[in-house]
Design an enzyme around this catalytic site. Sequence first.
Site, PDB file in Angstrom:
ATOM      1  N   PHE A 119      40.004  42.923  42.726  1.00 36.73           N
ATOM      2  CA  PHE A 119      39.396  42.239  41.583  1.00 36.73           C
ATOM      3  C   PHE A 119      39.105  40.806  42.018  1.00 36.73           C
ATOM      4  O   PHE A 119      40.037  40.033  42.281  1.00 36.73           O
ATOM      5  CB  PHE A 119      40.425  42.271  40.442  1.00 36.73           C
ATOM      6  N   LEU A 121      37.967  37.534  40.967  1.00 32.18           N
ATOM      7  CA  LEU A 121      37.678  36.539  39.934  1.00 32.18           C
ATOM      8  C   LEU A 121      37.976  35.134  40.459  1.00 32.18           C
ATOM      9  O   LEU A 121      37.104  34.263  40.482  1.00 32.18           O
ATOM     10  CB  LEU A 121      38.541  36.826  38.695  1.00 32.18           C
ATOM     11  N   THR A 122      39.207  34.933  40.916  1.00 27.75           N
ATOM     12  CA  THR A 122      39.694  33.586  41.244  1.00 27.75           C
ATOM     13  C   THR A 122      38.902  32.954  42.378  1.00 27.75           C
ATOM     14  O   THR A 122      38.487  33.622  43.326  1.00 27.75           O
ATOM     15  CB  THR A 122      41.188  33.680  41.617  1.00 27.75           C
ATOM     16  N   PHE A 152      42.734  33.999  46.875  1.00 29.96           N
ATOM     17  CA  PHE A 152      43.976  34.649  46.401  1.00 29.96           C
ATOM     18  C   PHE A 152      43.695  36.083  45.929  1.00 29.96           C
ATOM     19  O   PHE A 152      44.192  36.511  44.876  1.00 29.96           O
ATOM     20  CB  PHE A 152      44.606  33.866  45.243  1.00 29.96           C
ATOM     21  N   GLN A 332      73.202  34.041  41.364  1.00 29.96           N
ATOM     22  CA  GLN A 332      74.409  33.326  40.930  1.00 29.96           C
ATOM     23  C   GLN A 332      75.626  34.263  40.893  1.00 29.96           C
ATOM     24  O   GLN A 332      76.702  33.905  41.344  1.00 29.96           O
ATOM     25  CB  GLN A 332      74.158  32.718  39.531  1.00 29.96           C
ATOM     26  N   GLU A 359      47.594  36.689  37.338  1.00 27.04           N
ATOM     27  CA  GLU A 359      46.950  37.301  36.152  1.00 27.04           C
ATOM     28  C   GLU A 359      47.113  36.430  34.901  1.00 27.04           C
ATOM     29  O   GLU A 359      47.257  36.937  33.780  1.00 27.04           O
ATOM     30  CB  GLU A 359      47.418  38.742  35.957  1.00 27.04           C
ATOM     31  N   THR A 361      48.736  32.293  34.260  1.00 31.91           N
ATOM     32  CA  THR A 361      50.082  31.687  34.247  1.00 31.91           C
ATOM     33  C   THR A 361      50.715  31.898  32.865  1.00 31.91           C
ATOM     34  O   THR A 361      50.006  32.094  31.869  1.00 31.91           O
ATOM     35  CB  THR A 361      50.005  30.167  34.509  1.00 31.91           C
TER      36      THR A 361
HETATM   37  N1  COS Z   1      38.613  39.134  24.932  1.00 35.41           N
HETATM   38  C1  COS Z   1      37.288  39.135  24.771  1.00 35.41           C
HETATM   39  N2  COS Z   1      36.554  38.016  24.849  1.00 35.41           N
HETATM   40  C2  COS Z   1      37.176  36.859  25.081  1.00 35.41           C
HETATM   41  C3  COS Z   1      38.574  36.782  25.250  1.00 35.41           C
HETATM   42  C4  COS Z   1      39.289  37.994  25.160  1.00 35.41           C
HETATM   43  N3  COS Z   1      40.617  38.018  25.331  1.00 35.41           N
HETATM   44  N4  COS Z   1      38.929  35.508  25.472  1.00 35.41           N
HETATM   45  C5  COS Z   1      37.803  34.804  25.431  1.00 35.41           C
HETATM   46  N5  COS Z   1      36.737  35.623  25.237  1.00 35.41           N
HETATM   47  C6  COS Z   1      35.325  35.268  25.153  1.00 35.41           C
HETATM   48  C7  COS Z   1      34.910  35.062  23.762  1.00 35.41           C
HETATM   49  O1  COS Z   1      33.610  35.589  23.612  1.00 35.41           O
HETATM   50  C8  COS Z   1      34.883  33.566  23.601  1.00 35.41           C
HETATM   51  O2  COS Z   1      33.861  33.199  22.750  1.00 35.41           O
HETATM   52  P1  COS Z   1      34.103  33.120  21.140  1.00 35.41           P
HETATM   53  O3  COS Z   1      34.338  31.669  20.902  1.00 35.41           O
HETATM   54  O4  COS Z   1      32.827  33.659  20.612  1.00 35.41           O
HETATM   55  O5  COS Z   1      35.285  33.938  20.770  1.00 35.41           O
HETATM   56  C9  COS Z   1      34.561  33.076  25.007  1.00 35.41           C
HETATM   57  O6  COS Z   1      35.091  34.074  25.879  1.00 35.41           O
HETATM   58  C10 COS Z   1      35.210  31.765  25.360  1.00 35.41           C
HETATM   59  O7  COS Z   1      36.542  31.783  24.988  1.00 35.41           O
HETATM   60  P2  COS Z   1      37.467  30.520  25.199  1.00 35.41           P
HETATM   61  O8  COS Z   1      36.761  29.304  24.675  1.00 35.41           O
HETATM   62  O9  COS Z   1      38.826  30.844  24.650  1.00 35.41           O
HETATM   63  O10 COS Z   1      37.494  30.417  26.799  1.00 35.41           O
HETATM   64  P3  COS Z   1      38.213  29.394  27.717  1.00 35.41           P
HETATM   65  O11 COS Z   1      37.276  28.989  28.786  1.00 35.41           O
HETATM   66  O12 COS Z   1      38.869  28.312  26.924  1.00 35.41           O
HETATM   67  O13 COS Z   1      39.334  30.276  28.444  1.00 35.41           O
HETATM   68  C11 COS Z   1      41.446  31.317  28.742  1.00 35.41           C
HETATM   69  C12 COS Z   1      40.281  30.995  27.801  1.00 35.41           C
HETATM   70  C13 COS Z   1      42.195  30.071  29.163  1.00 35.41           C
HETATM   71  C14 COS Z   1      42.371  32.210  27.919  1.00 35.41           C
HETATM   72  C15 COS Z   1      40.917  32.084  29.971  1.00 35.41           C
HETATM   73  O14 COS Z   1      40.135  31.240  30.777  1.00 35.41           O
HETATM   74  C16 COS Z   1      42.007  32.676  30.793  1.00 35.41           C
HETATM   75  O15 COS Z   1      42.520  33.751  30.480  1.00 35.41           O
HETATM   76  N6  COS Z   1      42.392  32.015  31.899  1.00 35.41           N
HETATM   77  C17 COS Z   1      43.318  32.543  32.838  1.00 35.41           C
HETATM   78  C18 COS Z   1      42.581  33.295  33.873  1.00 35.41           C
HETATM   79  C19 COS Z   1      43.454  34.107  34.718  1.00 35.41           C
HETATM   80  O16 COS Z   1      44.197  34.953  34.234  1.00 35.41           O
HETATM   81  N7  COS Z   1      43.355  33.880  36.016  1.00 35.41           N
HETATM   82  C20 COS Z   1      44.117  34.588  36.974  1.00 35.41           C
HETATM   83  C21 COS Z   1      43.373  35.734  37.473  1.00 35.41           C
HETATM   84  S1  COS Z   1      44.330  36.445  38.718  1.00 35.41           S
HETATM   85  S2  COS Z   1      43.807  38.212  38.696  1.00 35.41           S
END
Ligand code: COS
Length: 378
Positions: A119, A121-122, A152, A332, A359, A361
Amino acid sequence: MIYDAETQAMLDLVRDFVNKEIIPYVGEYEKNNEFAWPILHKAEQMGLNLLCLPEEYGGPGLTNVQTFAISEEVARGDIGIGTTLIANCLASYPVLIAGNDAQKKLWFDVLKEKGYAAFCLTEPNAGSDAGSVQTTATEDGDYYVLNGTKSFISNGPIAGIYTVLASTKKSAGIMGLTAFIVERDRPGISIGKEEDKMGMRLSCTSEVIFDNVRVPKDHMLGKKNRGFKYIMETLDHSRAGVGAFGVGIAQRVVEEATRYAKQRKQFGQPVSNFQSVQNLLADMEIKTQAARQMYLHAASLMDAGKPFSAESAIAKTFGTDTGMECAVNGVQVMGGYGYMKDYPMEKLMRDAKILQIYEGTNQIQRGVIASACLKKYR
Ligand code: COS
């Protein structure tokens, strides 16, 4: 939750495999810095790398409860082996969520043939801020041309196929991101830096570099510029599974710590007689059992077709915090011996840490949970 007979039989089989084929050997692979292919090949024979394959594409057609409960059992053996096998589910969810029949067939045919997927993404500058993806996908006739570096990436070096999030409209931020299926053998894909990690050492993690990689347009998943949503839905799904990994570590710790405490004698008696040690063991057991119910609850909601985003984040946060807390307390209980590489506890502590990070933090999870609270309680 009480498992049905079919699920319990599956879990017994996996536990037996983990006890006989994983736990006795992983320490040696780790010490020799070798990738545990022989263990993985045996796990493949049991289908543990294909847990999320639907029946119509030649898979076992498991429920989410079954998939995550099996994940816990594998993680109890080794989190690196677990991540290698089950990163295939993470990579497959975008296809299950947004792919059409032809894409699902393509994806699962390659996964069955090559064994592993990843996957993507990062990126170096898109971690918690997943929407900051800079990899681009530019239209060129019947193709998209991908350029960028993913970092990563679990299974990066061994995957036969990737799901990739790329920007198709730079100016639109998260609303300009699109998801693609990309086969590993397309010209222009290379593996960059392979990471040297604190723990989870039996999982391979690397950069995956896309340099003018041409991908047919029919490899685009779902709608153009809707990729962020599919990826968020994917993470909603997979996070409960990471909670199950945390429970797997916690379970193993409570077993190892209890066994040790019963045979280690100080002041003329086993240290398990002392209330201070018993309290540590009891807290481990309480939290492990509670965390198990949380991921199973999230999985039950998924199986029932009900919303599960917050419950999955709750299961991830509590399950992985529990895994870490138990591992620290497991060390411990064992005192100086817990700190030594002769015993498995120090490895469990190093392995547990990644689960609070990858996935999403646990700080990000708390943000997801809090925003669900803000919507729910008015
Ligand atoms: N399911 C479906 N759509 C989603 C969603 C979800 N869980 N979360 C967000 N969205 C969509 C929505 O469409 C949202 O628009 P609306 O305002 O219309 O609802 C849009 O995305 C933007 O959402 P938001 O403003 O919450 O996005 P952010 O950029 O603030 O990011 C977080 C939200 C921080 C929760 C997200 O970036 C995240 O999960 N980050 C961590 C990423 C991660 O796990 N990385 C590690 C990967 S390792 S495999």
